[in-house]
Scaffold this active site. Structure first.
Site: not given
Ligand code: NAP
Length: 255
Positions: A46-47, A73, A94, A114, A136
């Site tokens: 848990d980050l 990620n 996180t 991002s 924030y």
């Molecule tokens: N989606 C976009 O449009 C976008 C755009 C720019 C950047 N990003 C970046 O891409 C990365 C991946 O995001 P995503 O879009 O794939 O979102 P996502 O589907 O919500 O995946 C995020 C992952 O992070 C995990 N997570 C969240 N809080 C955590 C914690 N405290 N400890 C451990 N794991 C944790 C989540 O776990 P759970 O499954 O348990 O929730 C999930 O597996 C992120 O860094 C995000 O900022 C995304």
């Protein structure tokens, strides 16, 4: 999951660090169904909790598993001010601190940042207002991802260590990250898939940096759409990167 799947397909021994072990095991089973020869483990992390991050680091060390590549990620985007278990604003805790503490310096590192890192205050990160519930920003944590990768890259170079640290901006991807969007957003959700990247496209740049021979030896760069990209000038500011390093240490040093 997509990044883990592609890495496993390319014969990388993958360790998924997840906060929800049941979901993590399901992802592992799905990947194994697809790729029965995949080498894949699931470990708890848990980050948003420094205690969990330290336990993970210690468990990983005693597991004897190799660690050649670290992909930072995981991340959150929440609609209102929230604190982590250690009373630090949740995005910063996180998306940046958890990764920076778990990060070992002599590994290849990829930080998933991002496009949100462009949307900031003029000084980039307001260190004295990290826990201010009116100031924030998700973008501060994402700027921190790039600054942190850059600082690591500079230090590795200075020390003559032949490994790399890079960051990337994946684009707007339809994932669970967007789950907290407003009603209006949900209404336009139906057209997302025509405007934004799908999950495979969203994971492509991470997989490119991790695996492609073209990127071998490239360090201290930010990527987008499987190419070197231009991050904001603040992301290139080494003084800001050093300040972030000192600030992060002050929040996480167990003393
Ligand atoms: N989606 C976009 O449009 C976008 C755009 C720019 C950047 N990003 C970046 O891409 C990365 C991946 O995001 P995503 O879009 O794939 O979102 P996502 O589907 O919500 O995946 C995020 C992952 O992070 C995990 N997570 C969240 N809080 C955590 C914690 N405290 N400890 C451990 N794991 C944790 C989540 O776990 P759970 O499954 O348990 O929730 C999930 O597996 C992120 O860094 C995000 O900022 C995304």
């Amino acid at each position: 999951m997509e990044t883990a799947r592609v890495l496993a397909l390319r014969h990388v021994h993958v360790v998924m660090a997840v906060r929800n072990m049941d979901s993590g095991r399901k992802v592992k089973d799905n990947i194994l169904q697809d790729i029965p020869t995949a080498k894949i483990e699931v470990m708890e992390l848990d980050l948003s909790s420094m205690a969990s991050v330290r336990k993970f680091a210690s468990d990983y060390k005693s597991s004897g598993l190799p660690l050649n590549l670290l992909i930072n990620n995981a991340g959150v985007m929440v609609p209102q001010f929230m604190l982590s278990q250690d009373d630090i604003e949740l995005h910063f805790a996180t998306n940046h601190l958890g990764h920076s503490v778990s990060m070992q310096r002599r590994r290849k590192v990829i930080n998933v940042s991002s496009e949100g890192h462009w949307f900031l205050y003029s000084e980039g990160i307001q260190f004295d207002k990290i826990n201010d519930d009116t100031r924030y920003k998700y973008g501060q944590s994402k700027l921190a991802n790039i600054l942190h990768a850059n600082e690591l890259a500079w230090r590795l170079k200075e020390e003559g260590v032949h490994t790399t640290a890079n960051s990337l901006q994946p684009g707007v991807v339809v994932t669970n990250l967007l789950r907290h969007r407003s009603f209006l957003d949900v209404v336009i959700n139906g057209i997302d898939k025509y405007m934004f990247k799908n999950v495979q496209q969203g994971a492509a740049t991470t997989c490119y940096i991790a695996l492609h021979p073209q990127v071998k030896g490239v360090s201290g760069e930010d990527f987008s759409d499987c190419n070197v990209a231009k991050a904001s000038s603040m992301a290139e500011d080494r003084e800001l990167g050093k300040k972030l390093g000192d600030f992060s240490l002050s929040l996480t040093d167990p003393k």
